[in-house]
Design a protein around this motif. Sequence first.
Motif, PDB file in Angstrom:
ATOM      1  N   HIS A   1      37.435  36.911  46.795  1.00 50.35           N
ATOM      2  CA  HIS A   1      38.833  36.842  46.353  1.00 50.35           C
ATOM      3  C   HIS A   1      39.761  37.040  47.549  1.00 50.35           C
ATOM      4  O   HIS A   1      39.590  37.965  48.347  1.00 50.35           O
TER       5      HIS A   1
ATOM      6  N   LEU B   1      31.844  20.915  41.355  1.00 47.50           N
ATOM      7  CA  LEU B   1      32.297  21.709  40.210  1.00 47.50           C
ATOM      8  C   LEU B   1      32.159  23.204  40.481  1.00 47.50           C
ATOM      9  O   LEU B   1      33.019  23.996  40.082  1.00 47.50           O
TER      10      LEU B   1
ATOM     11  N   ARG C   1      34.998  24.376  42.699  1.00 48.03           N
ATOM     12  CA  ARG C   1      36.243  24.426  41.930  1.00 48.03           C
ATOM     13  C   ARG C   1      36.242  25.593  40.953  1.00 48.03           C
ATOM     14  O   ARG C   1      37.278  26.235  40.733  1.00 48.03           O
ATOM     15  N   LEU C   2      35.083  25.896  40.358  1.00 49.09           N
ATOM     16  CA  LEU C   2      34.989  27.020  39.436  1.00 49.09           C
ATOM     17  C   LEU C   2      35.214  28.343  40.156  1.00 49.09           C
ATOM     18  O   LEU C   2      35.904  29.230  39.636  1.00 49.09           O
TER      19      LEU C   2
ATOM     20  N   SER D   1      37.024  28.800  42.797  1.00 49.20           N
ATOM     21  CA  SER D   1      38.462  28.873  43.055  1.00 49.20           C
ATOM     22  C   SER D   1      39.234  29.215  41.778  1.00 49.20           C
ATOM     23  O   SER D   1      40.161  30.036  41.792  1.00 49.20           O
ATOM     24  N   TYR D   2      38.839  28.609  40.653  1.00 50.21           N
ATOM     25  CA  TYR D   2      39.511  28.865  39.371  1.00 50.21           C
ATOM     26  C   TYR D   2      39.366  30.323  38.950  1.00 50.21           C
ATOM     27  O   TYR D   2      40.286  30.914  38.355  1.00 50.21           O
ATOM     28  N   LEU D   3      38.221  30.906  39.262  1.00 50.17           N
ATOM     29  CA  LEU D   3      37.966  32.303  38.891  1.00 50.17           C
ATOM     30  C   LEU D   3      38.589  33.290  39.865  1.00 50.17           C
ATOM     31  O   LEU D   3      38.365  34.502  39.751  1.00 50.17           O
ATOM     32  N   GLY D   4      39.370  32.790  40.811  1.00 49.90           N
ATOM     33  CA  GLY D   4      40.039  33.672  41.751  1.00 49.90           C
ATOM     34  C   GLY D   4      39.269  33.917  43.029  1.00 49.90           C
ATOM     35  O   GLY D   4      39.606  34.830  43.784  1.00 49.90           O
TER      36      GLY D   4
ATOM     37  N   GLN E   1      39.323  30.095  48.680  1.00 49.86           N
ATOM     38  CA  GLN E   1      39.926  28.770  48.754  1.00 49.86           C
ATOM     39  C   GLN E   1      39.340  28.048  49.965  1.00 49.86           C
ATOM     40  O   GLN E   1      39.151  28.642  51.024  1.00 49.86           O
TER      41      GLN E   1
END
Length: 567
Positions: free
Chosen positions: A62, A240, A243-244, A246-249, A252
Amino acid sequence: MRGEEQKGSRFARWAWLAAFAVAAIVLFLCFLRFSWTYPADTDGSDQALQAWDMLHGNLLLHGWTIADVTYYTTEVPQYMLIEMIRGLGPGVEHIAAASTYTLLVLAAGLLARGRATGRAGLIRLLIAAGIMLAPQFGNATHLLLSQPDHLGTQLPLLLLFLLLDRAPRRWYIPVAAAAVLTWVVIADQVALLDAVAPLALVCGARALLAILRHRRSLASQWYELSLVAASAVSYAAATLAVRLISYLGGYQVLPLAANRAPIGEIPQHVVLTLEGILNVYGADFFHLANGSMLGPGLGGLPMAAGIALAAVHLVGVALAGWGFFRAFRYFFDPSDLISPVLATAIAINVAGYVLSVVPVGVFDTREIVAVLPFGAVLAGRMVPGRLAGVPRRLKPALACASAGVLACYLAALGYGAAQPPVADSEQAIVPWLEAHHLTTGLGTYNEANLITLDGGGRVAIRTVSWQFGRNVPRSFESNADWFDPRHNFANFIVTNTADTTPNRDRSLRRSSMIPGPAIAALHAGPPVHVYHYKTFTIMVWDHNLLDDLGRPPTTLPGEIPCYVKCV
């Protein structure tokens, strides 16, 4: 009688395993010593700090912004294991590099051996392992025995190829291939060139030939088509997964730059590619001058010895080249899948490298470093079969010549392992900062994470993009939480003139000095103390400099001037 044969077979098997284990230990110790002849690098410190953060609970990293190659599923977990045992420090880079290269040499030997047994199998193994045995001083040591880079990506790929080479044609093999490829592509997209595309191309071509030309049924080609599907699935699944995260915090990732080179630059790229391949094979004649990275003026071998060893390593280059071209004869041969896949991978990787804007210096060879283990494997798999036709009267001479070449490689490895270790230029400041109770400060990318690594986390330097208009956190291999003034207090700036040295690959000079106007742009006022210690300048304020940084963060370095011509 049969019992005695079984006992002898078990003894031979255990003797082989014992010899293999001893060889692994000896190679690791030699490569570890060899790795210490090149100082720890700031790029490697990035992954070490990420691993340290993951070890302390930040599993998704994170707040981190990471370059287009993350090593998240490859070297970073390896660093975590090492740091669990010995903590954070510069030795983490060297231990990881030595263990990776040791395993890579052994994996290359086993893959070269294939299904051959007895003397033939041993010859194949020794050819592949021997070619990789002794990295050349200087840049080759940096590429092969330093910070995480694309070389570490090749280890899980070789293990996957070993599985495909030895395992039976069962449904679970393509499934395993898809899982391994996904795992590696998450960390490093060069695996697309080194494994995903070549495997899909070779298997797809074989299936099409069988169906269209030999009129075989689609079902009969299920294995090849399954591996094509596994390759495609791995890319989609890896995309995927990133991207997941990144989506979960989680972390990057910076975008991958993939620009084509102008036509006029292609000839120069070809020359740089050839020089780089010779370099990683230990046969680089182009950088042996006294003032070069490999020359005697900078700790390399005496000129005559360096030239002699480079000449001997041309044998390995020749064997790898022979194996590369010969492997294409097996493109449609069902008895050998791995050889054409490796040869195709080399062709795709090198072609993409030459046509890109990446080649600028020898260090950029890291993008095609797979040519070393893949070429060594092909030399082992292809050449012995061809040498079986050598007349009997020439075999003793050939055996003596081979033993002589291997002895030279071992001598070069021994010489490298006997050299004194070299500390990085940042280590000297750590005790001084601790003695003056300076724990958190600001600096350039050249110093920041490396000093933090050298200090075992007791001293932390954070990377700032220094610009005349504004100074902001640099979100490149950094954690945004480091720059939060509510939880961190940074009260000094450190620079190091030792980092202002010629970049010998590019004939340019990189400056890590922070310009005076950029410091003034902090609106922090004059420092209350300015210290000079060895090659370092340390400026200390009496308040939190993080309050004076602008927003938003940038990925640009902002070191002014970035490059000036060497005098």
